[in-house]
Design a protein around this motif. Sequence first.
Motif, short mmCIF file in Angstrom:
data_model
loop_
_atom_site.label_atom_id
_atom_site.label_comp_id
_atom_site.label_asym_id
_atom_site.label_seq_id
_atom_site.Cartn_x
_atom_site.Cartn_y
_atom_site.Cartn_z
N VAL A 71 -12.19 -12.86 32.75
CA VAL A 71 -11.15 -11.66 32.90
C VAL A 71 -10.84 -11.37 34.34
O VAL A 71 -11.86 -11.08 35.09
CB VAL A 71 -11.79 -10.51 32.25
N CYS A 109 -10.00 -8.44 36.80
CA CYS A 109 -9.98 -7.13 36.61
C CYS A 109 -8.72 -6.35 37.38
O CYS A 109 -8.55 -5.37 37.18
CB CYS A 109 -11.25 -6.45 37.07
N ASP A 152 -5.58 -7.81 37.00
CA ASP A 152 -4.64 -7.62 35.90
C ASP A 152 -4.83 -7.02 34.49
O ASP A 152 -4.15 -6.74 33.75
CB ASP A 152 -4.45 -9.32 35.32
N HIS A 153 -6.28 -6.83 34.37
CA HIS A 153 -6.67 -6.16 32.95
C HIS A 153 -7.59 -4.98 33.54
O HIS A 153 -8.87 -5.07 33.20
CB HIS A 153 -7.55 -7.17 32.11
N LEU A 203 -9.37 -2.68 30.79
CA LEU A 203 -10.50 -3.49 30.03
C LEU A 203 -11.81 -3.39 31.00
O LEU A 203 -12.82 -2.98 30.42
CB LEU A 203 -10.10 -4.93 29.73
N CYS A 204 -11.75 -3.36 32.30
CA CYS A 204 -12.79 -3.39 32.91
C CYS A 204 -13.48 -2.01 33.11
O CYS A 204 -14.84 -1.84 33.31
CB CYS A 204 -12.70 -4.18 34.49
#
Length: 296
Positions: free
Chosen positions: A27, A29, A31-32, A35-36
């Motif tokens: 993942v 972090c 781009d996401h 979520l992180c």
Amino acid sequence: HIHKGDYSDQEYEAAKHVALPVLVGKVDCVDHHGLCVKHHITGYPTLRLFVNGKPYGDYWGHRTVIGFTQFLTLAEESVGEETRMKQAAEIAMRKLDISEEERQWANSLERSRHTTMQEWKAEEHPGCMIAGILLMDRTPGHFYIQARSPNHDVAPHMTNVSHVVNHLAFGDVGLRRYVKEITPPNFEEATKPMNGNVYITQQLHQAYHHYLKLVSTNLFSYQIVQSSQISYYKEDQVPEAKFIIDLSPIAVTYKRKTRKWYDYITSLMAIIGGTFTVVGMLEGGLRAASSRRNKY
């Protein structure tokens, strides 16, 4: 990737058809970010194991096949699943060019390391406790507290260095008991104004900086004159709690002074004499007033 030269033909054929017990995902972090933040990822890279969709724990060991397989073996044992990783861990151990006794020692060391790691519960440790002694020259200087990790790149935008100063003192540690014996009660606490103070930053990219002026005393210690303020950082800088130290050109001398026994007697006689004087003055005034009234 499996390299045939590292394994026997039997191990290589078995490895090609094995059902993977662990799926590895990556993942980013950047781009996401959401979520992180949800999973409290504060450093990169973070290796986290999920079992049946729930977080099991982070891997903090060495980036080796033995370290990974031992970690996964313990994870399977702790959740009561079939230990499919145990065979992989044994194969990895056999690949080491060491004696059987050394292999057992290494296996025991890896297991104890990961077992200890799993006892860490993040909700029970919201911060770090730092204790120790710094040897410093008698010159202006500073020290600071900053979030760092040998295995991670810290995310500056998620670093918070709020802190509590339980005890901060300057001087000879060995003479601290002597200072307490010769000074009045609560004297030492009064000369260390930061003890017990809480410094919390509510916003990002902020940290407290403390400016400490040390006043030399004759008690083998320093009296602290302190001022604190919030400092602001750029978005790509990691905040740090900073303690800036300067020496005051002024020195303070403390003495314990006691009165002699004859000082008390002199004071007592002065009080008695003053009392007689006042009573005599009142008596004279009353007598003069009464005699004047009798004339009229």
